[in-house]
Write a protein that holds these residues in place. Structure first.
Motif, PDB file in Angstrom:
ATOM      1  N   LEU A 317     -19.240  34.870  72.566  1.00 24.50           N
ATOM      2  CA  LEU A 317     -17.931  34.441  72.074  1.00 24.50           C
ATOM      3  C   LEU A 317     -17.783  32.925  72.190  1.00 24.50           C
ATOM      4  CD1 LEU A 317     -15.829  33.897  74.748  1.00 24.50           C
ATOM      5  CD2 LEU A 317     -16.075  36.432  74.852  1.00 24.50           C
ATOM      6  N   SER A 318     -16.670  32.384  71.473  1.00 29.21           N
ATOM      7  CA  SER A 318     -16.342  30.996  71.589  1.00 29.21           C
ATOM      8  C   SER A 318     -15.125  30.780  71.980  1.00 29.21           C
ATOM      9  CB  SER A 318     -16.522  30.541  70.172  1.00 29.21           C
ATOM     10  OG  SER A 318     -16.285  29.112  70.160  1.00 29.21           O
ATOM     11  N   ASP A 319     -15.019  29.995  73.093  1.00 26.95           N
ATOM     12  CA  ASP A 319     -13.647  29.905  73.838  1.00 26.95           C
ATOM     13  C   ASP A 319     -12.872  28.868  73.116  1.00 26.95           C
ATOM     14  OD1 ASP A 319     -14.503  27.123  74.391  1.00 26.95           O
ATOM     15  OD2 ASP A 319     -15.075  27.748  76.385  1.00 26.95           O
ATOM     16  N   LYS A 320     -11.623  28.353  73.464  1.00 29.62           N
ATOM     17  CA  LYS A 320     -10.794  27.991  72.691  1.00 29.62           C
ATOM     18  C   LYS A 320     -11.247  26.373  72.430  1.00 29.62           C
ATOM     19  CE  LYS A 320      -6.796  30.441  74.584  1.00 29.62           C
ATOM     20  NZ  LYS A 320      -5.659  30.574  75.497  1.00 29.62           N
ATOM     21  N   GLU A 321     -11.945  25.762  73.491  1.00 32.80           N
ATOM     22  CA  GLU A 321     -12.619  24.282  73.239  1.00 32.80           C
ATOM     23  C   GLU A 321     -13.689  24.568  72.257  1.00 32.80           C
ATOM     24  OE1 GLU A 321     -11.583  25.587  76.340  1.00 32.80           O
ATOM     25  OE2 GLU A 321      -9.536  24.564  75.897  1.00 32.80           O
ATOM     26  N   VAL A 328     -25.261  39.903  78.317  1.00 31.33           N
ATOM     27  CA  VAL A 328     -26.424  40.713  77.904  1.00 31.33           C
ATOM     28  C   VAL A 328     -25.694  42.226  77.753  1.00 31.33           C
ATOM     29  CG1 VAL A 328     -28.428  42.014  78.960  1.00 31.33           C
ATOM     30  CG2 VAL A 328     -28.160  39.662  79.275  1.00 31.33           C
ATOM     31  N   THR A 329     -24.624  42.428  78.417  1.00 31.64           N
ATOM     32  CA  THR A 329     -23.898  43.815  78.301  1.00 31.64           C
ATOM     33  C   THR A 329     -22.654  43.888  77.651  1.00 31.64           C
ATOM     34  OG1 THR A 329     -23.079  43.897  80.618  1.00 31.64           O
ATOM     35  CG2 THR A 329     -25.347  44.538  80.303  1.00 31.64           C
ATOM     36  N   PHE A 330     -22.179  44.854  77.211  1.00 29.28           N
ATOM     37  CA  PHE A 330     -20.805  44.841  76.642  1.00 29.28           C
ATOM     38  C   PHE A 330     -19.697  44.472  77.977  1.00 29.28           C
ATOM     39  CE2 PHE A 330     -17.087  47.319  75.121  1.00 29.28           C
ATOM     40  CZ  PHE A 330     -16.453  46.103  74.003  1.00 29.28           C
ATOM     41  N   GLU A 331     -20.017  45.102  79.152  1.00 33.16           N
ATOM     42  CA  GLU A 331     -19.204  44.687  80.273  1.00 33.16           C
ATOM     43  C   GLU A 331     -19.167  43.350  80.340  1.00 33.16           C
ATOM     44  OE1 GLU A 331     -17.050  46.871  81.535  1.00 33.16           O
ATOM     45  OE2 GLU A 331     -17.727  48.291  80.301  1.00 33.16           O
ATOM     46  N   GLU A 332     -20.000  42.581  80.439  1.00 34.35           N
ATOM     47  CA  GLU A 332     -20.274  41.353  80.730  1.00 34.35           C
ATOM     48  C   GLU A 332     -19.443  40.606  79.636  1.00 34.35           C
ATOM     49  OE1 GLU A 332     -24.360  39.909  80.684  1.00 34.35           O
ATOM     50  OE2 GLU A 332     -24.590  40.964  82.818  1.00 34.35           O
ATOM     51  N   HIS A 333     -19.619  40.786  78.494  1.00 34.08           N
ATOM     52  CA  HIS A 333     -18.935  40.457  77.176  1.00 34.08           C
ATOM     53  C   HIS A 333     -17.413  40.520  77.206  1.00 34.08           C
ATOM     54  CE1 HIS A 333     -18.215  39.103  73.064  1.00 34.08           C
ATOM     55  NE2 HIS A 333     -17.636  40.190  72.797  1.00 34.08           N
ATOM     56  N   LYS A 334     -16.797  41.667  77.796  1.00 37.15           N
ATOM     57  CA  LYS A 334     -15.437  42.002  77.928  1.00 37.15           C
ATOM     58  C   LYS A 334     -14.793  41.064  79.308  1.00 37.15           C
ATOM     59  CE  LYS A 334     -15.436  46.374  78.672  1.00 37.15           C
ATOM     60  NZ  LYS A 334     -15.033  47.926  78.860  1.00 37.15           N
ATOM     61  N   ALA A 335     -15.742  40.914  80.314  1.00 35.35           N
ATOM     62  CA  ALA A 335     -15.511  39.898  81.355  1.00 35.35           C
ATOM     63  C   ALA A 335     -15.207  38.349  80.927  1.00 35.35           C
ATOM     64  CB  ALA A 335     -16.379  39.895  82.418  1.00 35.35           C
ATOM     65  N   ASN A 336     -16.190  38.031  79.927  1.00 38.39           N
ATOM     66  CA  ASN A 336     -15.922  36.506  79.388  1.00 38.39           C
ATOM     67  C   ASN A 336     -14.838  36.548  78.446  1.00 38.39           C
ATOM     68  OD1 ASN A 336     -18.313  35.721  80.451  1.00 38.39           O
ATOM     69  ND2 ASN A 336     -19.836  36.333  78.496  1.00 38.39           N
ATOM     70  N   LYS A 337     -14.404  37.513  77.736  1.00 33.03           N
ATOM     71  CA  LYS A 337     -13.360  37.610  76.840  1.00 33.03           C
ATOM     72  C   LYS A 337     -11.982  37.334  77.544  1.00 33.03           C
ATOM     73  CE  LYS A 337     -11.410  40.155  73.227  1.00 33.03           C
ATOM     74  NZ  LYS A 337      -9.879  40.395  73.615  1.00 33.03           N
ATOM     75  N   ALA A 338     -11.990  38.082  78.948  1.00 31.58           N
ATOM     76  CA  ALA A 338     -10.883  38.024  79.820  1.00 31.58           C
ATOM     77  C   ALA A 338     -10.725  36.533  80.338  1.00 31.58           C
ATOM     78  CB  ALA A 338     -10.783  39.167  80.713  1.00 31.58           C
ATOM     79  N   LYS A 339     -11.883  36.239  80.725  1.00 30.56           N
ATOM     80  CA  LYS A 339     -11.899  35.032  81.282  1.00 30.56           C
ATOM     81  C   LYS A 339     -11.687  33.626  80.458  1.00 30.56           C
ATOM     82  CE  LYS A 339     -14.990  31.934  84.353  1.00 30.56           C
ATOM     83  NZ  LYS A 339     -16.289  32.074  85.113  1.00 30.56           N
ATOM     84  N   TYR A 340     -12.115  33.457  79.027  1.00 32.03           N
ATOM     85  CA  TYR A 340     -12.206  32.627  78.431  1.00 32.03           C
ATOM     86  C   TYR A 340     -11.280  32.569  76.987  1.00 32.03           C
ATOM     87  CZ  TYR A 340     -16.364  31.414  80.887  1.00 32.03           C
ATOM     88  OH  TYR A 340     -17.393  30.955  81.974  1.00 32.03           O
ATOM     89  N   ILE A 341     -10.728  33.812  76.820  1.00 32.71           N
ATOM     90  CA  ILE A 341     -10.081  33.915  75.617  1.00 32.71           C
ATOM     91  C   ILE A 341      -8.337  34.396  75.961  1.00 32.71           C
ATOM     92  CG2 ILE A 341      -9.632  34.947  73.359  1.00 32.71           C
ATOM     93  CD1 ILE A 341     -12.702  34.740  73.088  1.00 32.71           C
ATOM     94  N   ASP A 342      -8.479  35.585  76.557  1.00 27.07           N
ATOM     95  CA  ASP A 342      -6.983  36.201  76.843  1.00 27.07           C
ATOM     96  C   ASP A 342      -6.434  35.252  77.793  1.00 27.07           C
ATOM     97  OD1 ASP A 342      -8.128  38.400  75.542  1.00 27.07           O
ATOM     98  OD2 ASP A 342      -8.810  39.551  77.013  1.00 27.07           O
TER      99      ASP A 342
END
Length: 342
Positions: A317-321, A328-342
């Protein structure tokens, strides 16, 4: 008395031997001089024939076009083919003499009467007698619709609706570049110029395409996605590897770029209902590549599609900047989404 008579004939014989030799020497000089004059005449005739006179078949009141990206050699062959010049070699030499290595200037030129190759070379290196042209720069990653908007804005009375209709099957194959168009350029001519440019540019990576061993259509579709999904060579190649592997694994691509093509909306604007819309371009709903390109990619993205950078990730995913974050996993992806986008 007898001795004098004998000497006189002897003396005359000596003179008779030397006179033919002098005459022969004179004749040889005369022949060389005549040969020199003839050589000079032929050289002057050849110079006049090739440099300062137009071909007999030279059309009157004609227009010719130097296409964008055309080399000096290609321009020479084109002009020879259309009976505008006699010698492509003379043309090439004159272009180098007049314009150096800057090449020929793309555009359309009008000739009322037949002119010499020297005049033609001067025209195409200085844009003399050039028809007024409009420069339009088509950035990488535009859809046909966006290109149509740009052309309608920059060209007089441009028929955008006709352009979109005719270019429907050329999405992805209209090469992004700077073009010089005549004010009254038709959709047909614009499409031909951009598609011809694509065909020429793609030749530059024929070896890469052959080595990658996937259909050109698939490569162009992938490249059109990469144009929207990433901005740097490294991230394009990383994402290319992820997406090619997802296809092989039977996983949906789940790229938001296709919604820009479908709805004109970016990731942040999409609703959950829109993510479920029924379209073959919805890569959340349908597996594999979309049925066609969603943008017109540049050469860098096409090349990136053929040179995936091997990695272990399955999500990104790409953050706001605009920074890319991989998982690697969907769980890690969801964590990245929560951290960098939501």
């Amino acid at each position: 008395m007898l001795r004098m008579e004998l000497e006189e004939p002897g003396g005359f014989r000596g003179e008779n031997v030397s006179m033919p030799q002098n005459k022969f020497h004179f004749e040889d000089k005369k022949r060389k001089f005549l040969l020199f004059i003839i050589t000079i005449f032929i050289a002057l005739y050849a110079i006049n024939y090739f440099l300062f006179s137009a071909p007999f078949e030279h059309p009157r009141g004609t227009k010719f076009t130097i296409s964008s990206g055309m080399t000096i050699s290609e321009a020479g062959e084109y002009l020879k083919k259309h009976d505008i010049i006699r010698s492509p070699i003379a043309f090439k030499a004159l272009v180098y003499i007049i314009g150096g290595r800057s090449g020929v200037i793309a555009g359309s030129y009008f000739i009322e009467n037949p002119v010499s190759v020297a005049r033609i070379a001067m025209m195409v290196t200085t844009n003399g007698y050039g028809i007024k042209m409009y420069k339009v720069t088509i950035p990488e990653g535009l859809s046909n619709k966006q290109i149509g908007d740009l052309l309608e804005k920059n060209l007089d009375n441009f028929d955008k609706a006709k352009f979109l209709k005719l270019a429907k099957d050329k999405e992805g194959y209209l090469f992004p570049d700077s073009y010089f168009f005549e004010p009254d350029s038709t959709p047909e001519k614009v499409i031909q110029m951009m598609n011809d440019n694509f065909k020429e540019r793609i030749k530059l990576i024929n070896i890469d395409l052959a080595f990658f061993n996937k259909p050109l259509k698939d490569v162009i579709i992938m490249a059109s996605i990469l144009e929207e999904e990433a901005r740097t060579e490294n991230t394009r190649r990383m994402i290319a590897d992820i997406l090619w592997r997802r296809i092989e694994k039977g996983m949906p691509l789940q790229v938001d770029a296709s919604f820009v093509y479908l709805l004109g909306k970016g990731s942040a604007e999409l609703t959950l209902d829109e993510l479920k819309m029924d379209s073959p371009y919805n890569t959340y709903k349908y597996k594999g590549l979309p049925p066609g390109p969603i943008t017109n990619p540049g050469l860098a993205s096409i090349l990136a599609a053929t040179k995936p950078l091997r990695n272990k990730y399955w999500f990104y995913l790409s953050d706001k900047e605009g920074n890319m974050h991989y998982a690697v996993t969907f769980e890690e992806h969801k964590a990245n989404k929560a951290k960098y986008i939501d």
